[in-house]
Structures are given as structure tokens and as C-alpha cells.
Design a protein around this motif. Structure first.
Motif, PDB file in Angstrom:
ATOM      1  N   UNK A 176      33.601  27.808  38.983  1.00 56.85           N
ATOM      2  CA  UNK A 176      34.405  26.442  38.270  1.00 56.85           C
ATOM      3  C   UNK A 176      35.150  25.985  39.394  1.00 56.85           C
ATOM      4  N   UNK A 177      36.271  27.318  40.240  1.00 59.81           N
ATOM      5  CA  UNK A 177      36.677  26.995  40.772  1.00 59.81           C
ATOM      6  C   UNK A 177      36.002  26.628  42.456  1.00 59.81           C
TER       7      UNK A 177
ATOM      8  N   UNK B 137      41.341  33.865  33.139  1.00 63.03           N
ATOM      9  CA  UNK B 137      42.218  33.319  32.708  1.00 63.03           C
ATOM     10  C   UNK B 137      42.070  32.257  34.238  1.00 63.03           C
ATOM     11  N   UNK B 138      41.775  33.065  35.433  1.00 64.53           N
ATOM     12  CA  UNK B 138      41.673  32.851  36.842  1.00 64.53           C
ATOM     13  C   UNK B 138      41.465  31.157  36.734  1.00 64.53           C
TER      14      UNK B 138
ATOM     15  N   UNK C   1      45.264  34.073  44.767  1.00 66.93           N
ATOM     16  CA  UNK C   1      44.714  34.544  43.771  1.00 66.93           C
ATOM     17  C   UNK C   1      43.949  35.706  43.859  1.00 66.93           C
ATOM     18  N   UNK C   2      44.292  36.547  42.797  1.00 67.19           N
ATOM     19  CA  UNK C   2      44.705  37.998  43.034  1.00 67.19           C
ATOM     20  C   UNK C   2      43.295  39.151  42.723  1.00 67.19           C
ATOM     21  N   UNK C   3      43.050  38.382  40.966  1.00 69.19           N
ATOM     22  CA  UNK C   3      41.426  38.558  40.555  1.00 69.19           C
ATOM     23  C   UNK C   3      40.923  37.791  39.998  1.00 69.19           C
ATOM     24  N   UNK C   4      39.802  37.623  39.675  1.00 68.52           N
ATOM     25  CA  UNK C   4      38.983  36.335  39.026  1.00 68.52           C
ATOM     26  C   UNK C   4      38.659  36.630  37.390  1.00 68.52           C
TER      27      UNK C   4
END
Length: 502
Positions: free
Chosen positions: A368-369, A331-332, A325-328
Motif C-alpha cells: 500500500x505504501x 497501522x503503518x 518508518x520503524x515497522x510495517x
């Protein structure tokens, strides 16, 4: 006696008189009867005529009474119609006749509605004017109310503040009386920047137009560049449909020159500053001992937020899922969830989440993740401002129970640290890599026409209550990667596979 005799004489005389009278009457009657018989034929026709005349008189009277009753029942409308008919008999003008014809046609249309409205131009114009007037009135009411609310807020919160009054007075004084023309817009932006700088907070900054665009692109999941991911001068990944992919640059290439400037493992930090965003660039890579040159121009690149695959454990017994995961970004969460569900459908029994180089983004994406893994009611983080501490917990029914390893390094920051702490403290995930950046503050962004003011609104606490600001998160396994020559060995990933492959 004498009296009785007198009475008797009187009664006899009266009776005689009545007899004479009656006799005379009888004679008269006989005479009248005789006259009737004689004149029967003559008077019969006269009598019939008189009777007919009487009957006619009676009929006329009854007819008059009926007419009066009917007249009473006639409506006002019928009276007017009868008058109109009288006028028509006298002779109407052509315009009046045409008007009456149209009126009759309209009545016929109203009488039988066929589902369609027949409107002439005048009707349409009237409708348009009425709608326009109503719209203007309603819009005016709404804007007036909003203006009053805005003025109420300004009056209560700002205008009454002496400092604001002094600021506005100074602004007006300079704009009106400075000996040269002043760019009031630039002066106001300088004032805004000065206010933020006064806070002496590294994370509270004023972003000009260029910096605002860069931040917005990152949070939206796109940026202007070549579309490559590098570690040092080694190309780790090439984004799909990017300029780098189109010219043929591949993962594993080693960048040795950009625009005639040599690149090595010591000066790779200047890599991005050497790229000309407006014009074509010359880029040389080393691939299998051979130098290859490319002509490449920067453009907008859509950055996939996640990359994923399945890694087999060394003993081939376990399927380890891997998500980078490269950024929040905005659309992450959606991309992470889709990647996770795809891996789970393929039968993974553990997961590696790679957050190395992830500098953060939207706080709600991290929340949310986290909620995908935690039990409902588990703490994700807390926010502490000058007034209170607010704790945020998982409110969903989603949860996982397999082992998770999180990869971090010195560039893992902000929202990435929130996710790391939440999964470590509330889920039991293992952290591998290097100590994280240590950004324990949350910023709020105020957007203006082409600039952004970003200021710290709270500091966040991990579920165990600690604040990591300027401290960072220590990994459970502190592991360095190895770079031998041009080859980078990912020792951190190897350690995560080792932990999960047992």
C-alpha cells in the motif's frame, strides 16, 4: 219421413225439457236471491269473518316462507351463537361468563388496533418457546453442515494419508500406554515444533506463547519495555507517554549503567536482556558530562509507527520531507499516509524515507505504501512458489513525481526491502546507507490458541526479477555512520540531504 218425424219429436221433447229446467233454475235463483236479501244482514258479518280468516292464513303462509328464506341466509356462526344464547338463558357458570367477557374484550382490541400489541404472559411464553425451538433447529442445521464439511475435508485430505494415520496411532499409543502420565498438550506442541524444524528453514519457526506475544505486539504497534530507541548506548528517541518519558530520560542521553551493570559501545547488544520486565530497574545516563540515575519499570508502550519533520537544504532553497518508518505494523500504512500528506501540505519538494532498523512486518503495508508513489500498472513485486509466479502491480491512481531517497542498513529486512526495491526499480528512488539484510522469502502465519507456526510460503522477486534472499540490496551510495567517543554522526542522513538539496 217417419225417421224425420221421430227426430223432430225428440228435438221438441228435449227443448221442452231444457225450457222446464231453465225455468226451474230461474226460479231457484230468484229464490236464492230472495234468501240472500233476507239474510243479508245476518250473513254479512259471517262473510267478513271468513275473508279475514282467509287473509290471516295467507299472511301466515307468506311469513313462514320468509322465515325459511332468512333461515337459509343465517350463517353457521349465527346458529352457534343462537345456541350459545340459549345455553346462557339456562344459566352459565362464573368461569364461562369470565371467559366470554375476556373474549369480547379481545374482539374489541382486534377491532381497533392502536399501534400497541397487548400480550398476556401466556402469549409471551408461547412466543419465547417458539423462537427458542426455531433457533435451536437452525443452529443445529448450521453446525451439522459445518461438521460435515469439516469431516469431508479431513477425510479427503488427511485421514486417507497413511503418514497421518501413523502419527495419530503413535500419539494414541503413547498417551494410553506410556508407564507415566504424559502431558498430551506439551507433547503435541513438541511434535509441531519438530515438524517445522525438519524444514531446516531459518524463517519457518514454531513460536511458543512468549514469542507469539512478542511478535503480535510488534505487528500491532505496541510492546512491553521502557519506550526508548537507541543506537549503541545512545538514546535517539523517547516514545510519548512511555515509562522513559515519564521519569525524564531524553534523546541524546548516553546509557552507562543498567541494574549495576556497566554499558558501553562494546556490550550495548546485551542492553535489552538486562532489563527486568517484572520489577523496577535502575538506569544511569550521562547527560552533558553529568551522571543521572532513574528508577524505571517496564510497561506496555504504544509505538508510533512513523516520525516526520521537514529539513531545510544547506542552501536553504529546498524543503526536504523526512519520514522514519520503524515497522510495517497493522497501522503503518495509515500513519505513513497521514505523515506524507501533512508534509506535502507544508510544501516539501523531495522526501527521505528512513527504513534503517526496520525488520519488516505485514506485506500488504509495504504494498500500500508503494502504491502511493508508483504509476498505475507499475510492478511492486512478484511471488514465486512451487506452482507459479504471480506479479503484483499498482492498482491505484495515487502517484508522486518528486525525488525520493531511501535510507537502509544491515537491519533493513523483509517488507522494508520490498518497499526499497519497489521504489528503486519502479519509481527511480536513490538508496543510501549499507547493504540490507537479504530476506527474500515470505512467511504465512498459522495462529493457534496461544502459539504460532510461521512457515515460508513463497520467495519474492523485486521488479527487475532478482531474488535478494541471502544477498540483500546494495545501496547506490554505501555510507557508514561515524561514532566519535559518545557522539554518533549520521553520515547517511547527511548524504541524503546532500543529494536532495542540490
Amino acid at each position: 219421413m217417419k225417421d224425420n218425424e221421430k227426430k223432430a219429436k225428440k228435438s221438441n221433447s228435449s227443448s221442452n225439457k231444457s225450457k222446464i229446467k231453465n225455468k226451474h233454475n230461474v226460479e231457484e235463483l230468484k229464490k236464492f236471491d230472495f234468501d240472500l236479501k233476507e239474510n243479508k244482514s245476518v250473513n254479512k258479518s259471517k262473510a267478513n269473518k271468513e275473508i279475514n280468516e282467509k287473509d290471516n292464513v295467507k299472511n301466515k303462509k307468506s311469513n313462514q316462507r320468509k322465515v325459511k328464506k332468512v333461515d337459509k341466509k343465517v350463517s353457521l356462526k349465527e346458529v352457534f351463537m343462537s345456541k350459545a344464547n340459549l345455553r346462557t338463558k339456562k344459566g352459565d357458570s362464573e368461569a364461562v361468563k369470565l371467559y366470554k367477557k375476556k373474549k369480547v374484550k379481545k374482539k374489541k382490541r382486534k377491532a381497533k388496533f392502536n399501534g400497541k400489541f397487548n400480550l398476556d404472559i401466556l402469549d409471551l411464553l408461547i412466543i419465547v418457546v417458539v423462537v427458542a425451538i426455531v433457533s435451536c433447529v437452525l443452529t443445529g442445521i448450521i453446525l451439522n453442515n459445518q461438521f460435515k464439511k469439516g469431516m469431508h475435508m479431513i477425510n479427503n485430505d488427511l485421514i486417507a494419508d497413511k503418514n497421518v494415520q501413523d502419527f495419530l496411532s503413535t500419539y494414541s499409543e503413547i498417551v494410553d500406554n506410556y508407564y507415566e502420565e504424559v502431558d498430551s498438550e506439551l507433547m503435541m506442541k513438541a511434535a509441531m515444533e519438530g515438524m517445522v524444524d525438519f524444514l531446516e528453514d531459518n524463517y519457518s519457526i514454531y513460536l511458543n506463547q512468549d514469542d507469539s506475544s512478542s511478535l503480535t505486539e510488534m505487528l500491532d504497534g505496541s510492546y512491553e519495555g521502557l519506550g526508548i530507541v537507541v543506537t549503541g548506548n545512545l538514546v535517539n528517541d523517547v516514545y510519548k507517554n512511555s515509562p522513559a518519558e515519564k521519569v525524564g530520560i531524553k534523546a541524546g542521553d548516553v546509557i552507562v549503567e543498567i541494574n549495576n551493570v556497566s554499558i558501553n559501545s562494546q556490550n550495548y547488544v546485551d542492553f535489552s536482556s538486562l532489563i527486568d520486565m517484572e520489577n523496577e530497574n535502575s538506569l544511569t545516563v550521562l547527560r552533558n558530562g553529568e551522571k543521572i540515575s532513574f528508577k524505571i519499570k517496564a510497561s506496555i508502550v504504544d509505538v508510533p509507527t512513523t516520525t516526520s519533520n521537514i529539513i531545510k537544504s544547506p542552501n536553504k532553497k529546498r524543503n526536504i520531507g523526512y519520514i522514519s518508518l520503524n515497522a510495517f505494523s497493522s497501522k503503518a500504512f495509515e500513519e505513513f499516509q497521514n505523515s506524507l500528506l501533512d508534509l506535502e501540505s507544508k510544501g516539501i519538494d523531495s522526501l527521505i524515507i528512513d527504513l534503517r532498523g526496520n525488520t519488516g512486518g505485514y506485506l500488504n503495508a509495504a504494498t500500500n505504501i508503494s502504491s502511493l508513489f508508483l504509476e498505475k500498472g507499475e510492478v511492486i513485486y512478484s511471488l514465486e512458489n512451487k506452482n507459479k509466479i504471480t506479479t503484483y502491480k499498482d492498482e491505484t491512481n495515487d502517484k508522486r513525481d518528486y525525488a525520493v531517497v531511501i535510507l537502509v542498513n544491515n537491519s533493513t529486512a523483509s517488507a522494508a526491502e520490498i518497499l526499497t526495491a519497489a521504489l528503486h526499480d519502479s519509481y527511480g528512488a536513490t538508496i543510501v546507507g549499507k547493504k540490507t539484510y537479504g530476506k527474500g522469502k515470505v512467511q504465512t502465519m498459522k495462529y493457534y490458541e496461544d502459539t504460532i507456526v510461521k512457515y515460508t510460503s513463497a520467495k519474492w522477486l523485486r521488479p527487475n526479477g532478482e531474488c535478494i534472499d541471502e544477498i540483500g540490496i546494495e545501496p547506490d551510495f554505501d555510507i557508514d555512520n561515524k561514532l566519535e567517543g559518545t557522539t554518533l554522526y549520521d553520515m547517511q542522513l547527511d548524504k541524503a540531504i546532500e543529494i536532495l538539496g542540490k
